[in-house]
Design an enzyme around this catalytic site. Structure first.
Site, PDB file in Angstrom:
ATOM      1  N   GLY A   1      56.748 -51.570  49.616  1.00 35.01           N
ATOM      2  CA  GLY A   1      56.365 -52.053  48.296  1.00 35.01           C
ATOM      3  C   GLY A   1      56.501 -51.035  47.183  1.00 35.01           C
ATOM      4  O   GLY A   1      56.727 -51.400  46.035  1.00 35.01           O
TER       5      GLY A   1
ATOM      6  N   HIS B   1      59.521 -54.577  40.591  1.00 40.08           N
ATOM      7  CA  HIS B   1      58.549 -55.353  41.371  1.00 40.08           C
ATOM      8  C   HIS B   1      57.751 -56.227  40.406  1.00 40.08           C
ATOM      9  O   HIS B   1      57.046 -55.711  39.537  1.00 40.08           O
ATOM     10  CB  HIS B   1      57.618 -54.415  42.140  1.00 40.08           C
ATOM     11  CG  HIS B   1      56.661 -55.122  43.051  1.00 40.08           C
ATOM     12  ND1 HIS B   1      55.929 -54.451  44.004  1.00 40.08           N
ATOM     13  CD2 HIS B   1      56.289 -56.429  43.158  1.00 40.08           C
ATOM     14  CE1 HIS B   1      55.170 -55.308  44.664  1.00 40.08           C
ATOM     15  NE2 HIS B   1      55.366 -56.513  44.161  1.00 40.08           N
TER      16      HIS B   1
ATOM     17  N   SER C   1      54.577 -52.468  57.315  1.00 42.00           N
ATOM     18  CA  SER C   1      53.342 -52.565  56.536  1.00 42.00           C
ATOM     19  C   SER C   1      53.010 -54.039  56.291  1.00 42.00           C
ATOM     20  O   SER C   1      53.671 -54.940  56.797  1.00 42.00           O
ATOM     21  CB  SER C   1      53.532 -51.858  55.193  1.00 42.00           C
ATOM     22  OG  SER C   1      54.547 -52.525  54.458  1.00 42.00           O
ATOM     23  N   GLY C   2      52.000 -54.266  55.462  1.00 37.99           N
ATOM     24  CA  GLY C   2      51.684 -55.633  55.068  1.00 37.99           C
ATOM     25  C   GLY C   2      52.836 -56.315  54.364  1.00 37.99           C
ATOM     26  O   GLY C   2      53.061 -57.523  54.522  1.00 37.99           O
ATOM     27  N   HIS C   3      53.589 -55.536  53.572  1.00 40.45           N
ATOM     28  CA  HIS C   3      54.766 -56.084  52.898  1.00 40.45           C
ATOM     29  C   HIS C   3      55.780 -56.600  53.914  1.00 40.45           C
ATOM     30  O   HIS C   3      56.406 -57.647  53.720  1.00 40.45           O
ATOM     31  CB  HIS C   3      55.380 -55.003  52.008  1.00 40.45           C
ATOM     32  CG  HIS C   3      56.535 -55.463  51.183  1.00 40.45           C
ATOM     33  ND1 HIS C   3      56.446 -56.486  50.268  1.00 40.45           N
ATOM     34  CD2 HIS C   3      57.819 -55.019  51.118  1.00 40.45           C
ATOM     35  CE1 HIS C   3      57.608 -56.662  49.681  1.00 40.45           C
ATOM     36  NE2 HIS C   3      58.461 -55.788  50.189  1.00 40.45           N
TER      37      HIS C   3
ATOM     38  N   HIS D   1      64.057 -68.358  32.046  1.00 46.69           N
ATOM     39  CA  HIS D   1      65.500 -68.322  31.810  1.00 46.69           C
ATOM     40  C   HIS D   1      65.984 -67.031  31.133  1.00 46.69           C
ATOM     41  O   HIS D   1      65.283 -66.428  30.330  1.00 46.69           O
ATOM     42  CB  HIS D   1      65.913 -69.519  30.948  1.00 46.69           C
ATOM     43  CG  HIS D   1      65.283 -69.490  29.579  1.00 46.69           C
ATOM     44  ND1 HIS D   1      65.859 -68.863  28.499  1.00 46.69           N
ATOM     45  CD2 HIS D   1      64.102 -69.986  29.133  1.00 46.69           C
ATOM     46  CE1 HIS D   1      65.088 -68.974  27.446  1.00 46.69           C
ATOM     47  NE2 HIS D   1      64.003 -69.662  27.793  1.00 46.69           N
TER      48      HIS D   1
END
Length: 204
Positions: free
Chosen positions: A61, A135, A7-9, A126
């Site tokens: 994704g 994600h 895919s685009g990912h 941090h």
């Protein structure tokens, strides 16, 4: 190595691999037989004997699908892939299968679980802790001491203030500003972020 998904990912993951020059791509694998090639790589549709020994990264994704595939695949997963333009502190811990996209910044004492996506231009400050399959979408900012549960999606351009805890499989909308703790499965939008509904799935 094998990239599972075309895919685009996957295109971005291919760019990550090319940017470092530390690994070579042996196979692109996808069960969609209509996809013949991607980024000048042939796409295979059947798992072959020669693939068994190859390290693999899941280029999908969708967090739910990525978890299902991770539970099904028997190959070893790649160590974390980091684009050469990403800024990652030396003491950051990133577990297998996770990918760090271009221009992401991950600062000191962050722990990132398995099969996470830290997308382009995202900032993780941090002492944050991200569980597996999280994600962090493009341009979002997760400030210090934030904890994010398994499978949660932080939408593009969202901001999470310091010390917030976000539960499992939550969805934070694009541009939301999170100033309070968020429960499991919550869908949150707005500034300040408000829970508008709950995701209806379980993902074990």
């Amino acid at each position: 190595m094998i990239i599972f998904g075309a895919s685009g990912h996957a295109k971005v993951i291919i760019d990550i691999v090319k940017s470092t020059g530390q690994k070579s791509i042996d196979f692109i694998l996808d069960d969609d037989r209509s996809i013949k090639s991607i980024a000048d790589f042939e796409v295979k549709h059947e798992f072959e004997e020669s693939m068994v020994s190859q390290d693999l990264v899941i280029a999908v994704g969708n967090n739910i699908t990525r978890k299902k595939l991770a539970n099904q695949i028997t190959n070893n997963f790649c160590e974390a892939l980091k684009h050469r333009t990403a800024v990652v502190s030396e003491d950051v811990v990133i577990e297998e299968g996770s990918v760090i996209m271009p221009n992401a910044i991950i600062n000191s004492s962050v722990v990132i679980g398995k099969h996470c996506i830290i997308n382009s231009g995202a900032v993780i400050e941090h002492d944050c802790e991200l569980q597996d399959f999280v994600h962090i979408s493009p341009g979002s900012t997760v400030t210090g001491n934030v904890k994010i549960g398994e499978g949660t999606q932080i939408g593009a351009g969202a901001t999470v203030i310091p010390g917030v805890q976000i539960g499992r499989w939550a969805t934070i909308g694009a541009g939301a500003v999170i100033i309070n703790d968020i429960p499991d499965f919550a869908v949150v939008v707005g500034n300040p972020g408000k829970v508008i509904k709950f995701n209806k799935f379980e993902n074990e």
